[in-house]
Scaffold this active site. Structure first.
Site, PDB file in Angstrom:
ATOM      1  N   SER A  75       4.007   1.112   8.474  1.00  0.00           N
ATOM      2  CA  SER A  75       3.703   2.476   8.026  1.00  0.00           C
ATOM      3  C   SER A  75       2.902   3.207   9.094  1.00  0.00           C
ATOM      4  CB  SER A  75       2.910   2.432   6.721  1.00  0.00           C
ATOM      5  OG  SER A  75       3.545   1.563   5.806  1.00  0.00           O
ATOM      6  N   ARG A  76       2.144   2.477   9.913  1.00  0.00           N
ATOM      7  CA  ARG A  76       1.310   3.112  10.936  1.00  0.00           C
ATOM      8  C   ARG A  76       2.105   3.508  12.182  1.00  0.00           C
ATOM      9  NH1 ARG A  76      -2.903  -0.761   8.921  1.00  0.00           N
ATOM     10  NH2 ARG A  76      -4.577   0.541   8.068  1.00  0.00           N
ATOM     11  N   LYS A 102       4.894 -10.331   9.050  1.00  0.00           N
ATOM     12  CA  LYS A 102       4.358  -9.311   9.957  1.00  0.00           C
ATOM     13  C   LYS A 102       2.829  -9.400  10.024  1.00  0.00           C
ATOM     14  CE  LYS A 102       3.647  -4.966  11.529  1.00  0.00           C
ATOM     15  NZ  LYS A 102       2.384  -4.704  10.928  1.00  0.00           N
ATOM     16  N   GLY A 146      10.915  -2.992   5.696  1.00  0.00           N
ATOM     17  CA  GLY A 146      10.181  -4.267   5.630  1.00  0.00           C
ATOM     18  C   GLY A 146       9.765  -4.567   4.199  1.00  0.00           C
ATOM     19  N   HIS A 147       9.216  -3.563   3.521  1.00  0.00           N
ATOM     20  CA  HIS A 147       8.832  -3.750   2.116  1.00  0.00           C
ATOM     21  C   HIS A 147      10.067  -4.038   1.256  1.00  0.00           C
ATOM     22  CE1 HIS A 147       5.575  -0.889   3.577  1.00  0.00           C
ATOM     23  NE2 HIS A 147       4.865  -1.888   3.112  1.00  0.00           N
ATOM     24  N   GLN A 192      -2.910 -12.595   7.396  1.00  0.00           N
ATOM     25  CA  GLN A 192      -3.064 -12.253   5.975  1.00  0.00           C
ATOM     26  C   GLN A 192      -2.274 -13.234   5.100  1.00  0.00           C
ATOM     27  OE1 GLN A 192      -2.814  -8.052   4.507  1.00  0.00           O
ATOM     28  NE2 GLN A 192      -0.760  -8.633   3.896  1.00  0.00           N
ATOM     29  N   ALA A 240       4.026   3.890   1.110  1.00  0.00           N
ATOM     30  CA  ALA A 240       4.696   4.319   2.359  1.00  0.00           C
ATOM     31  C   ALA A 240       5.782   3.300   2.689  1.00  0.00           C
ATOM     32  CB  ALA A 240       3.702   4.493   3.512  1.00  0.00           C
ATOM     33  N   LEU A 241       6.596   3.009   1.692  1.00  0.00           N
ATOM     34  CA  LEU A 241       7.524   1.879   1.788  1.00  0.00           C
ATOM     35  C   LEU A 241       8.615   2.111   2.823  1.00  0.00           C
ATOM     36  CD1 LEU A 241       7.939   0.899  -1.987  1.00  0.00           C
ATOM     37  CD2 LEU A 241       6.213   0.171  -0.330  1.00  0.00           C
ATOM     38  N   MET A 267       0.842  -1.198   0.000  1.00  0.00           N
ATOM     39  CA  MET A 267       0.000   0.000   0.000  1.00  0.00           C
ATOM     40  C   MET A 267       0.878   1.250   0.000  1.00  0.00           C
ATOM     41  SD  MET A 267      -3.430  -0.916   2.087  1.00  0.00           S
ATOM     42  CE  MET A 267      -2.814  -0.673   3.726  1.00  0.00           C
TER      43      MET A 267
HETATM   44  P1  AMP Z   1       1.374  -2.956   3.511  1.00  0.00           P
HETATM   45  O1  AMP Z   1       1.962  -1.955   2.578  1.00  0.00           O
HETATM   46  O2  AMP Z   1       1.396  -2.549   4.940  1.00  0.00           O
HETATM   47  O3  AMP Z   1       0.031  -3.469   3.035  1.00  0.00           O
HETATM   48  O4  AMP Z   1       2.337  -4.202   3.472  1.00  0.00           O
HETATM   49  C1  AMP Z   1       2.747  -4.766   2.248  1.00  0.00           C
HETATM   50  C2  AMP Z   1       3.530  -6.015   2.536  1.00  0.00           C
HETATM   51  O5  AMP Z   1       4.656  -5.703   3.340  1.00  0.00           O
HETATM   52  C3  AMP Z   1       2.713  -7.060   3.305  1.00  0.00           C
HETATM   53  O6  AMP Z   1       3.000  -8.350   2.769  1.00  0.00           O
HETATM   54  C4  AMP Z   1       3.234  -6.913   4.705  1.00  0.00           C
HETATM   55  O7  AMP Z   1       3.121  -8.090   5.475  1.00  0.00           O
HETATM   56  C5  AMP Z   1       4.690  -6.569   4.447  1.00  0.00           C
HETATM   57  N1  AMP Z   1       5.295  -5.918   5.605  1.00  0.00           N
HETATM   58  C6  AMP Z   1       4.837  -4.831   6.274  1.00  0.00           C
HETATM   59  N2  AMP Z   1       5.628  -4.546   7.325  1.00  0.00           N
HETATM   60  C7  AMP Z   1       6.624  -5.479   7.325  1.00  0.00           C
HETATM   61  C8  AMP Z   1       7.749  -5.722   8.162  1.00  0.00           C
HETATM   62  N3  AMP Z   1       8.029  -4.960   9.219  1.00  0.00           N
HETATM   63  N4  AMP Z   1       8.554  -6.782   7.858  1.00  0.00           N
HETATM   64  C9  AMP Z   1       8.277  -7.570   6.791  1.00  0.00           C
HETATM   65  N5  AMP Z   1       7.223  -7.381   5.964  1.00  0.00           N
HETATM   66  C10 AMP Z   1       6.411  -6.354   6.224  1.00  0.00           C
END
Ligand code: AMP
Length: 279
Positions: free
Chosen positions: A187-188, A150, A35-36, A154, A31-32, A29
């Site tokens: 991101s939050r 994380k 983790g991304h 999901q 806001a990379l 989503m």
């Molecule tokens: P999001 O943009 O939050 O929807 O996350 C996109 C992907 O990044 C999802 O598969 C998340 O599980 C993964 N993700 C988010 N935060 C982390 C993190 N801290 N470590 C590893 N993967 C992450």
């Protein structure tokens, strides 16, 4: 350096640039953060074309959740994608993803696992997540898709969907990337005040305490984790011990300990895996 990156908004644009070799998709989503980036680096060698999708999906947010405020940092995201070796960014509009509107008649039903844990607090969340991921799979047609541990529930649900609906996508998980004090990157986290930021790492400390008690069996795991969150005065949404598919935990097998809490504005979630003893 983003000159090698192709930005696409539609299926036609994607088709024109995706090539014939294996395609790897990392849905996000935006806001990379690091983790991304780890998901992108994991995905890079798994195919010829690495696609990162950036789409803040309205159907996974309930009314009153943070869809409007969700951080949007597109230019910085492009830089991160380029650095991580992404070939194509797919950033569709809401109209491209939901051409018949958001009250779309066809949605993916996550089944029973969609209404426990996160699903108990956010009852419409996973049907939104699975629907958008199914659409992304249909548009991008990846061979491999990479998700973070994380968001463990999901990940399990997307694996189940790929199998149950015969989508032919290899769904791979990546370990959680953390701050130095253990807080899972999210991101939050940007919503946390400095006091809340101090309190938040207690969630991972609780998971570690639970994992350290694994040999003593399920009750010991839950009690050890609970002590840490109580000491930190954190109000939990849930603390749950499951097997690695989110079913009942089985001594002698892989287990997951999952936690969720609201700390100030954001709900934070985290989890850890270990082998459970029988106590
Ligand atoms: P999001 O943009 O939050 O929807 O996350 C996109 C992907 O990044 C999802 O598969 C998340 O599980 C993964 N993700 C988010 N935060 C982390 C993190 N801290 N470590 C590893 N993967 C992450």
């Amino acid at each position: 350096m983003i000159s090698d990156l192709t930005i696409t908004r539609t299926r036609e644009e994607l088709d024109a640039s995706r090539g014939d070799g294996p395609v790897v998709l990392v849905p996000t989503m935006g806001a990379l953060h690091d983790g991304h980036v780890q998901l992108l680096k994991h995905g890079r060698p798994l195919g010829d074309t690495l696609v990162a999708s950036i789409f803040v999906n309205p159907t996974q947010f309930a009314p009153g959740e943070d869809f409007e405020e969700y951080p949007r940092t597109f230019d910085a995201d492009l830089e991160r994608c380029a650095e991580a070796g992404v070939d194509i960014v797919f950033a569709p509009t809401v109209d491209t993803m939901y051409p018949t509107g958001l009250d779309t008649t066809v949605m993916v039903d996550p089944g029973p696992l969609g209404s426990v844990l996160e699903g108990a607090v956010r009852p419409t969340h996973f049907r939104g997540v699975l629907t958008v991921v199914a659409k992304l799979f249909g548009l991008v047609r990846p061979d491999v898709a990479v998700f973070g541990e994380k968001d463990y529930q999901q990940l399990v649900l997307i694996r189940q969907m790929a199998q149950a609906l015969c989508l032919g996508v290899d769904v791979q998980g990546c370990p959680t990337v953390r701050e130095a004090d253990g807080l899972a990157l999210s991101s939050r986290n940007a919503y946390l005040s400095s006091d809340q930021r101090q309190q938040a790492p207690a969630l991972y400390r609780a998971l570690r305490a639970g994992a350290a008690a694994a040999a003593d069996g399920p009750d010991a795991v839950l009690a050890a984790a609970r002590r840490v969150v109580d000491d930190a005065s954190i109000d939990l949404d849930y603390l749950a011990l499951t097997d690695s598919d989110l079913g009942e935990p089985v001594p002698g097998q892989d287990a997951r300990l999952l936690v969720a809490a609201r700390i100030g504005k954001p709900r934070l979630i985290d989890n850890i895996g270990f082998t459970l003893g029988s106590g």
